[in-house]
Design an enzyme around this catalytic site. Structure first.
Site, PDB file in Angstrom:
ATOM      1  N   ALA A  18     -15.029  -7.951 -13.632  1.00  0.00           N
ATOM      2  CA  ALA A  18     -15.594  -8.684 -14.850  1.00  0.00           C
ATOM      3  C   ALA A  18     -15.600  -9.983 -14.883  1.00  0.00           C
ATOM      4  O   ALA A  18     -16.553 -10.679 -15.094  1.00  0.00           O
ATOM      5  CB  ALA A  18     -14.755  -7.944 -16.171  1.00  0.00           C
ATOM      6  N   THR A  22     -18.456 -13.247 -15.971  1.00  0.00           N
ATOM      7  CA  THR A  22     -18.268 -13.962 -16.999  1.00  0.00           C
ATOM      8  C   THR A  22     -18.941 -15.384 -17.141  1.00  0.00           C
ATOM      9  O   THR A  22     -19.710 -15.594 -18.250  1.00  0.00           O
ATOM     10  CB  THR A  22     -16.876 -14.306 -17.385  1.00  0.00           C
ATOM     11  OG1 THR A  22     -16.218 -14.764 -16.506  1.00  0.00           O
ATOM     12  CG2 THR A  22     -15.930 -13.050 -17.826  1.00  0.00           C
ATOM     13  N   HIS A 117     -17.790   2.428 -10.956  1.00  0.00           N
ATOM     14  CA  HIS A 117     -17.812   2.549 -12.327  1.00  0.00           C
ATOM     15  C   HIS A 117     -19.195   3.268 -12.721  1.00  0.00           C
ATOM     16  O   HIS A 117     -19.642   2.970 -13.871  1.00  0.00           O
ATOM     17  CB  HIS A 117     -17.242   1.661 -13.323  1.00  0.00           C
ATOM     18  CG  HIS A 117     -15.695   1.505 -12.901  1.00  0.00           C
ATOM     19  ND1 HIS A 117     -15.048   0.268 -13.329  1.00  0.00           N
ATOM     20  CD2 HIS A 117     -14.940   2.342 -12.153  1.00  0.00           C
ATOM     21  CE1 HIS A 117     -13.768   0.594 -13.009  1.00  0.00           C
ATOM     22  NE2 HIS A 117     -13.685   1.660 -12.130  1.00  0.00           N
ATOM     23  N   CYS A 125     -26.904  13.330 -18.757  1.00  0.00           N
ATOM     24  CA  CYS A 125     -26.808  14.506 -19.703  1.00  0.00           C
ATOM     25  C   CYS A 125     -25.178  14.952 -19.254  1.00  0.00           C
ATOM     26  O   CYS A 125     -24.930  15.090 -18.130  1.00  0.00           O
ATOM     27  CB  CYS A 125     -27.601  15.641 -19.779  1.00  0.00           C
ATOM     28  SG  CYS A 125     -27.060  17.002 -20.382  1.00  0.00           S
ATOM     29  N   CYS A 150     -30.461  15.276 -24.543  1.00  0.00           N
ATOM     30  CA  CYS A 150     -31.156  15.599 -23.343  1.00  0.00           C
ATOM     31  C   CYS A 150     -32.521  16.412 -23.507  1.00  0.00           C
ATOM     32  O   CYS A 150     -32.531  17.335 -24.054  1.00  0.00           O
ATOM     33  CB  CYS A 150     -30.347  16.191 -22.317  1.00  0.00           C
ATOM     34  SG  CYS A 150     -31.032  17.044 -20.983  1.00  0.00           S
ATOM     35  N   THR A 191     -10.992  -9.705 -10.623  1.00  0.00           N
ATOM     36  CA  THR A 191     -10.534  -8.454 -11.215  1.00  0.00           C
ATOM     37  C   THR A 191      -8.954  -8.728 -11.383  1.00  0.00           C
ATOM     38  O   THR A 191      -8.105  -8.967 -10.708  1.00  0.00           O
ATOM     39  CB  THR A 191     -10.826  -7.163 -10.414  1.00  0.00           C
ATOM     40  OG1 THR A 191     -10.042  -6.016 -10.608  1.00  0.00           O
ATOM     41  CG2 THR A 191     -10.800  -7.494  -8.716  1.00  0.00           C
ATOM     42  N   ASN A 216      -8.785 -15.181  -8.746  1.00  0.00           N
ATOM     43  CA  ASN A 216      -8.678 -14.667 -10.071  1.00  0.00           C
ATOM     44  C   ASN A 216      -7.939 -15.696 -11.012  1.00  0.00           C
ATOM     45  O   ASN A 216      -7.051 -16.218 -10.516  1.00  0.00           O
ATOM     46  CB  ASN A 216      -8.055 -13.146 -10.091  1.00  0.00           C
ATOM     47  CG  ASN A 216      -8.165 -12.468 -11.563  1.00  0.00           C
ATOM     48  OD1 ASN A 216      -9.454 -12.369 -11.893  1.00  0.00           O
ATOM     49  ND2 ASN A 216      -7.289 -12.130 -12.172  1.00  0.00           N
ATOM     50  N   ILE A 234     -14.694 -18.705 -10.223  1.00  0.00           N
ATOM     51  CA  ILE A 234     -15.439 -17.799  -9.380  1.00  0.00           C
ATOM     52  C   ILE A 234     -16.587 -18.531  -8.933  1.00  0.00           C
ATOM     53  O   ILE A 234     -16.884 -18.662  -7.623  1.00  0.00           O
ATOM     54  CB  ILE A 234     -15.432 -16.663  -9.992  1.00  0.00           C
ATOM     55  CG1 ILE A 234     -14.094 -15.866  -9.848  1.00  0.00           C
ATOM     56  CG2 ILE A 234     -16.348 -15.622  -8.827  1.00  0.00           C
ATOM     57  CD1 ILE A 234     -14.095 -14.670 -10.727  1.00  0.00           C
TER      58      ILE A 234
HETATM   59 ZN    ZN Z   1     -29.237  18.362 -20.016  1.00  0.00          ZN
END
Ligand code: ZN
Length: 249
Positions: A18, A22, A117, A125, A150, A191, A216, A234
């Site tokens: 993240a 930022t 992610h 769905c 869906c 991170t 970081n 960063i």
């Molecule tokens: Zn579906």
């Protein structure tokens, strides 16, 4: 010598979290101005079991997705530095925990970016895995479907972002692990290194002989494993590091 790592010629893995976004105006999750600190409902709706069980939570989740500041965000100098690194001809993979697509929009090749992610541009769905563009689904919400189903099977739709309680994509994680093991330099940027398995990639890389470099603001559990820890904004640090890497080889 802390600066020896800059001269290593092999592949570079860049894990981003993240903190790299930022500076593009996307708040992190748990900081004082973080998304979940200000909106606890969003954190509740980020757990798969809650989301699937509670239609009212889904209604609020669709509103929150539409209001996500990431839709208006632009890539920053940190994202662009990684594009420069790729274009210099270095073997590079970006392993990102972010869902905002800012690496792609900055100009990184899609095949060089592994989204650990998932991403926020699609919906999926939960029953049949059918996918659709998020924008189309927003149009359905605006047209009066507060919790759109869906179109293929009537199942529950969610964003294509991995939720808590949901497994990560094994193929993506597998590719990330292979790259962590073959890189010379593992750069962890923005991170907190508290979420697995993304954080475990650091350990894998160091175990396979890579130099770990952490950029970081806050301390991480892996600082002691790192060859160098850089605590600077960063979007200032990354362009400099990339210039040094390009100059060193
Ligand atoms: Zn579906």
């Amino acid at each position: 010598m802390a600066d020896d790592w800059r001269g290593r010629p092999g592949p570079i893995a860049v894990l981003t979290g993240a903190g790299i976004s930022t500076d593009s105006g996307i708040p992190d999750f748990r900081g004082p101005r973080g998304l979940w600190t200000r909106n606890p409902i969003a954190e509740l709706a980020s757990t798969y079991q809650n989301y699937v069980a509670d239609p009212q939570l889904r209604v609020r989740a669709w509103q929150a997705r539409r209001d996500n500041p990431a839709w208006k965000a632009e890539p920053n100098a940190g994202h662009r530095a990684l594009v420069d690194l790729e274009r210099s001809g270095r073997a590079v993979r970006i392993l990102t925990q972010n869902i905002d697509r800012l690496h792609h929009r900055a100009g990184s090749s899609g095949r060089k970016v592994l989204e650990l992610h998932g991403n926020m541009l699609e919906v999926v769905c939960v029953s049949c895995d059918a996918r659709a563009p998020m924008r189309e689904t927003f149009d359905r919400v605006a047209a009066g479907e507060p919790d759109p189903a869906c179109v293929e099977c009537g199942g529950i739709l969610k964003s294509a972002v991995v939720m808590f309680g949901e497994p990560l994509d094994e193929q993506v994680i597998g590719e990330a692990a292979v790259y962590a093991q073959k890189c010379d330099i593992f750069l962890a940027v923005g991170t907190s290194l508290r979420v697995h398995p993304a954080a475990g990639l650091c350990e894998l890389a160091v175990g396979s002989g890579a130099d770990l470099v952490i950029v970081n603001n806050e301390p991480t559990p892996y600082d002691e494993l790192a060859t160098e820890v850089i605590r600077e904004p960063i979007s200032e640090a990354l362009p400099r590091i990339v210039a040094e890497l390009i100059a060193a080889v």
